[in-house]
Enzyme design. Structure first.
Site, PDB file in Angstrom:
ATOM      1  N   LYS A   1       0.721  -1.300  -0.134  1.00  0.00           N
ATOM      2  CA  LYS A   1      -0.137  -0.039   0.177  1.00  0.00           C
ATOM      3  C   LYS A   1       0.798   1.362  -0.025  1.00  0.00           C
ATOM      4  O   LYS A   1       0.334   2.390  -0.186  1.00  0.00           O
ATOM      5  CB  LYS A   1      -0.676  -0.003   1.066  1.00  0.00           C
ATOM      6  CG  LYS A   1      -1.797  -1.135   1.337  1.00  0.00           C
ATOM      7  CD  LYS A   1      -2.691  -1.215   2.905  1.00  0.00           C
ATOM      8  CE  LYS A   1      -3.098  -2.278   3.251  1.00  0.00           C
ATOM      9  NZ  LYS A   1      -3.161  -2.355   4.685  1.00  0.00           N
TER      10      LYS A   1
ATOM     11  N   ARG B   1       0.324   6.748   7.693  1.00  0.00           N
ATOM     12  CA  ARG B   1       0.261   6.977   6.212  1.00  0.00           C
ATOM     13  C   ARG B   1      -0.159   8.248   5.801  1.00  0.00           C
ATOM     14  O   ARG B   1       0.230   8.960   4.803  1.00  0.00           O
ATOM     15  CB  ARG B   1      -0.572   5.918   5.674  1.00  0.00           C
ATOM     16  CG  ARG B   1      -0.115   4.461   5.817  1.00  0.00           C
ATOM     17  CD  ARG B   1      -0.682   3.725   4.858  1.00  0.00           C
ATOM     18  NE  ARG B   1      -0.758   2.202   5.117  1.00  0.00           N
ATOM     19  CZ  ARG B   1       0.207   1.574   4.663  1.00  0.00           C
ATOM     20  NH1 ARG B   1       1.343   1.801   3.977  1.00  0.00           N
ATOM     21  NH2 ARG B   1       0.405   0.035   5.008  1.00  0.00           N
TER      22      ARG B   1
ATOM     23  N   ASP C   1       4.029   3.699   6.548  1.00  0.00           N
ATOM     24  CA  ASP C   1       3.332   3.278   7.912  1.00  0.00           C
ATOM     25  C   ASP C   1       4.251   2.633   8.962  1.00  0.00           C
ATOM     26  O   ASP C   1       5.362   2.232   8.454  1.00  0.00           O
ATOM     27  CB  ASP C   1       2.060   2.275   7.416  1.00  0.00           C
ATOM     28  CG  ASP C   1       2.826   0.889   7.183  1.00  0.00           C
ATOM     29  OD1 ASP C   1       3.595   0.622   6.315  1.00  0.00           O
ATOM     30  OD2 ASP C   1       2.429  -0.046   7.854  1.00  0.00           O
TER      31      ASP C   1
ATOM     32  N   ASP D   1      14.638  -0.732   0.898  1.00  0.00           N
ATOM     33  CA  ASP D   1      15.323  -0.759   2.318  1.00  0.00           C
ATOM     34  C   ASP D   1      16.357  -2.188   1.759  1.00  0.00           C
ATOM     35  O   ASP D   1      17.428  -1.750   1.237  1.00  0.00           O
ATOM     36  CB  ASP D   1      14.116  -1.005   3.093  1.00  0.00           C
ATOM     37  CG  ASP D   1      14.745  -1.393   4.364  1.00  0.00           C
ATOM     38  OD1 ASP D   1      15.730  -0.601   4.840  1.00  0.00           O
ATOM     39  OD2 ASP D   1      14.323  -1.946   5.295  1.00  0.00           O
TER      40      ASP D   1
ATOM     41  N   LYS E   1      17.337   3.841   1.040  1.00  0.00           N
ATOM     42  CA  LYS E   1      18.149   3.423   2.263  1.00  0.00           C
ATOM     43  C   LYS E   1      19.116   2.432   1.960  1.00  0.00           C
ATOM     44  O   LYS E   1      19.210   1.423   2.333  1.00  0.00           O
ATOM     45  CB  LYS E   1      17.037   2.884   3.423  1.00  0.00           C
ATOM     46  CG  LYS E   1      16.819   3.625   4.389  1.00  0.00           C
ATOM     47  CD  LYS E   1      16.351   2.460   5.769  1.00  0.00           C
ATOM     48  CE  LYS E   1      14.853   3.263   6.200  1.00  0.00           C
ATOM     49  NZ  LYS E   1      14.464   2.458   7.216  1.00  0.00           N
TER      50      LYS E   1
ATOM     51  N   GLU F   1       7.359   2.264  -5.843  1.00  0.00           N
ATOM     52  CA  GLU F   1       7.491   1.941  -4.404  1.00  0.00           C
ATOM     53  C   GLU F   1       7.989   2.969  -3.707  1.00  0.00           C
ATOM     54  O   GLU F   1       8.380   4.012  -3.973  1.00  0.00           O
ATOM     55  CB  GLU F   1       8.679   0.668  -4.277  1.00  0.00           C
ATOM     56  CG  GLU F   1       8.996   0.331  -3.057  1.00  0.00           C
ATOM     57  CD  GLU F   1       7.967  -0.785  -2.520  1.00  0.00           C
ATOM     58  OE1 GLU F   1       7.030  -0.170  -2.332  1.00  0.00           O
ATOM     59  OE2 GLU F   1       8.335  -1.806  -1.996  1.00  0.00           O
TER      60      GLU F   1
ATOM     61  N   PHE G   1      13.904   4.490  11.206  1.00  0.00           N
ATOM     62  CA  PHE G   1      12.374   4.185  10.613  1.00  0.00           C
ATOM     63  C   PHE G   1      11.692   5.372  10.339  1.00  0.00           C
ATOM     64  O   PHE G   1      11.414   6.347  11.218  1.00  0.00           O
ATOM     65  CB  PHE G   1      11.649   3.150  11.683  1.00  0.00           C
ATOM     66  CG  PHE G   1      10.416   2.466  10.947  1.00  0.00           C
ATOM     67  CD1 PHE G   1      10.900   1.309  10.383  1.00  0.00           C
ATOM     68  CD2 PHE G   1       9.362   2.928  11.081  1.00  0.00           C
ATOM     69  CE1 PHE G   1      10.002   0.500   9.537  1.00  0.00           C
ATOM     70  CE2 PHE G   1       8.336   2.196  10.367  1.00  0.00           C
ATOM     71  CZ  PHE G   1       8.677   0.951   9.656  1.00  0.00           C
TER      72      PHE G   1
HETATM   73  P1  IMP Z   1      12.540  -4.190   1.463  1.00  0.00           P
HETATM   74  O1  IMP Z   1      12.093  -5.266   0.667  1.00  0.00           O
HETATM   75  O2  IMP Z   1      13.475  -4.391   2.622  1.00  0.00           O
HETATM   76  O3  IMP Z   1      13.284  -3.288   0.412  1.00  0.00           O
HETATM   77  O4  IMP Z   1      11.269  -3.628   1.848  1.00  0.00           O
HETATM   78  C1  IMP Z   1      10.791  -2.565   1.593  1.00  0.00           C
HETATM   79  C2  IMP Z   1       9.377  -2.206   2.120  1.00  0.00           C
HETATM   80  O5  IMP Z   1       9.777  -2.250   3.662  1.00  0.00           O
HETATM   81  C3  IMP Z   1       9.045  -0.917   1.879  1.00  0.00           C
HETATM   82  O6  IMP Z   1       8.149  -1.315   1.013  1.00  0.00           O
HETATM   83  C4  IMP Z   1       8.156  -0.746   3.173  1.00  0.00           C
HETATM   84  O7  IMP Z   1       6.946  -1.029   3.042  1.00  0.00           O
HETATM   85  C5  IMP Z   1       8.957  -1.379   4.278  1.00  0.00           C
HETATM   86  N1  IMP Z   1       9.705  -0.438   4.907  1.00  0.00           N
HETATM   87  C6  IMP Z   1      11.210  -0.326   4.881  1.00  0.00           C
HETATM   88  N2  IMP Z   1      11.688   0.751   5.639  1.00  0.00           N
HETATM   89  C7  IMP Z   1      10.687   1.361   6.112  1.00  0.00           C
HETATM   90  C8  IMP Z   1      10.623   2.570   6.787  1.00  0.00           C
HETATM   91  O8  IMP Z   1      11.616   3.054   7.328  1.00  0.00           O
HETATM   92  N3  IMP Z   1       9.346   2.971   7.175  1.00  0.00           N
HETATM   93  C9  IMP Z   1       8.510   2.274   6.742  1.00  0.00           C
HETATM   94  N4  IMP Z   1       8.097   1.120   5.992  1.00  0.00           N
HETATM   95  C10 IMP Z   1       9.429   0.653   5.615  1.00  0.00           C
HETATM   96 MG    MG Z   2       5.658  -1.092   1.155  1.00  0.00          MG
END
Ligand code: IMP
Ligand code: MG
Length: 177
Positions: free
Chosen positions: A42, A163, A157, A101, A129, A97, A150
Site C-alpha cells: 500500500k 500513512r 506506515d 530498503d 536506504k 515503490e 524508521f
Molecule cells: P525491502 O524488501 O526491505 O526493500 O522492503 C521494502 C518495504 O519495507 C517497503 O515497501 C516498506 O513497506 C517497508 N519499509 C522499509 N523501511 C521502512 C521505513 O523506514 N518505514 C516504513 N516502511 C519501511
Molecule cells: Mg511497502
C-alpha cells in the site's frame, strides 16, 4: 499522531518540488512510449498519485500487493496478494515503490514480472536506504536518500498508522521498541 514523530525529515514542499523534477525526467525518458506504472501497495499510494500528475506522456496504471513471509527475509520469499490485471508482454513497466530498503521485495517482483517478457522494467522509488541493502538492486529513479532510521508518513506506515502524515518524519524509537 504528530507527537510520535522525532523530527521531520522531508517537508511537503521538498517532496513536491522533487516530484516535479523526477516527473519531468521520466516524461523525457519515455517520450513516444506508453509506460505502465505499477504501484506496489500500500505504501506507494500517495507518492504514485502525486508523481503521476507530473508525467506528461500517455501511460496507464496498475497495482500489485505483496507481503514478506515471516521470518524468511534471508530467502527473499515474497507472497503476491494481488497480481496485475493486464498482460505486460512487450510493455514498458515502471515499478513504483515507497522505499527501497533491503531490496528483497523489489528484487523479487522484478524477477517475477520479467518472466512475462515486458520490453523493459524500471524502478522509481520515493526513498532509498542504501545502508540496508541486501539484494543487488538499485532504483533507476529515486527522490531522496534517507538515513538508517524508521520513517513514516506520505504513505509509509508503522503498523498501518501514520500513512496520512503530509510529510516524512522519523518515528520516535520508543514507539516501536
Ligand atoms: P525491502 O524488501 O526491505 O526493500 O522492503 C521494502 C518495504 O519495507 C517497503 O515497501 C516498506 O513497506 C517497508 N519499509 C522499509 N523501511 C521502512 C521505513 O523506514 N518505514 C516504513 N516502511 C519501511
Ligand atoms: Mg511497502
Amino acid at each position: 499522531m504528530e507527537n510520535d514523530i522525532q523530527r521531520v525529515l522531508l517537508s511537503k514542499d521538498e517532496i513536491e518540488s522533487k516530484l516535479t523534477e523526477i516527473g519531468r525526467k521520466i516524461s523525457e525518458d519515455y517520450s513516444g512510449k506508453e509506460p505502465v506504472f505499477v504501484g506496489i501497495l500500500k505504501g506507494c499510494f500517495i507518492f504514485m498519485a502525486d508523481l503521476m500528475r507530473h508525467i506528461d506522456v500517455n501511460c496507464s496504471v496498475d497495482f500489485m500487493a505483496v507481503s514478506s513471509y515471516d521470518g524468511t527475509s534471508s530467502t527473499g520469499a515474497v507472497k503476491i496478494n494481488k497480481d496485475l490485471s493486464q498482460d505486460i508482454n512487450g510493455k514498458d513497466i515502471i515499478l513504483v515503490e515507497d522505499i527501497l530498503d533491503s531490496g528483497v521485495t523489489l528484487n523479487y517482483i522484478k524477477n517475477y514480472l520479467s518472466v512475462r517478457q515486458p520490453n523493459s522494467i524500471k524502478i522509481v522509488t520515493l526513498l532509498d536506504k542504501p545502508a540496508r541493502r541486501k539484494a543487488d538492486i538499485k532504483a533507476d529513479y529515486f527522490c531522496f536518500d534517507v538515513p538508517d532510521a524508521f520513517v513514516v508518513g506520505y504513505g509509509l506506515d508503522y503498523n498501518e498508522k501514520y500513512r496520512n502524515l503530509p510529510y516524512i518524519g522519523i518515528l520516535k524509537p520508543e514507539i516501536y521498541s
